[in-house]
Design an enzyme around this catalytic site. Sequence first.
Site, PDB file in Angstrom:
ATOM      1  N   LEU A   1      25.216  60.435  71.821  1.00 28.12           N
ATOM      2  CA  LEU A   1      25.450  60.056  73.015  1.00 28.12           C
ATOM      3  C   LEU A   1      24.747  58.794  73.732  1.00 28.12           C
ATOM      4  O   LEU A   1      25.180  58.373  74.629  1.00 28.12           O
ATOM      5  CB  LEU A   1      24.652  61.205  73.774  1.00 28.12           C
ATOM      6  N   GLY A   2      23.673  58.341  73.149  1.00 26.56           N
ATOM      7  CA  GLY A   2      22.969  57.120  73.426  1.00 26.56           C
ATOM      8  C   GLY A   2      22.281  56.623  72.247  1.00 26.56           C
ATOM      9  O   GLY A   2      22.173  57.057  71.271  1.00 26.56           O
ATOM     10  N   ASP A 153      17.050  72.034  70.119  1.00 26.90           N
ATOM     11  CA  ASP A 153      17.144  71.268  68.998  1.00 26.90           C
ATOM     12  C   ASP A 153      16.077  70.872  68.308  1.00 26.90           C
ATOM     13  O   ASP A 153      15.887  69.399  68.114  1.00 26.90           O
ATOM     14  CB  ASP A 153      18.099  69.914  69.516  1.00 26.90           C
TER      15      ASP A 153
END
Length: 175
Positions: A1-2, A153
């Site tokens: 995502l980044g 996570d």
Amino acid sequence: LGQVHRAQLQTGESVVVKVQRPDIRKMIETDVDILYTLAQLASRYMQDVRFFNPVGIVDEFSKVITKEIDFTCEAHNIDRFRKNFKDCTTVRIPGVFWDYTRSRVLTTEEIKGIRLNDYLNQPHTAEEKKAVAANGANAVLQQIFIDGFFHADPHPGNIFILPDNVAAFIDFGMV
């Protein structure tokens, strides 16, 4: 995502800046649309699959990934974890720099330690390993059974080991 980059504020503080990839929102929306189509087809033509509710799974995934691409949600998660562990000496949560945080940019305190996956490959005493395991396990148990708010996570790349066997968690996009 980044992408994550180390940086230094004008005050001299070391930070980590997470910057969202360009067009990631559009890519995710396209992927979710494809998943919905596949889930609907599977539900319609594969009777054994209906039990698993493929459309419901995609619904849940869509909710989670939509929250995860708003970095202010992650920043709020970090603040909540910091509050939950504020009196704990065996767990460290990085601070958020709100002046430098937006929906597509997250700026946090840099955690300087050894990633758990690297720590596991280094020689440590049995006592140190037991302390790290106990601190990590106690942190997870607190998240689940006391706080009702847990890191979703917690793989070895998202946990650092600091001096005195302190466990430091990072990446709070999924909770």
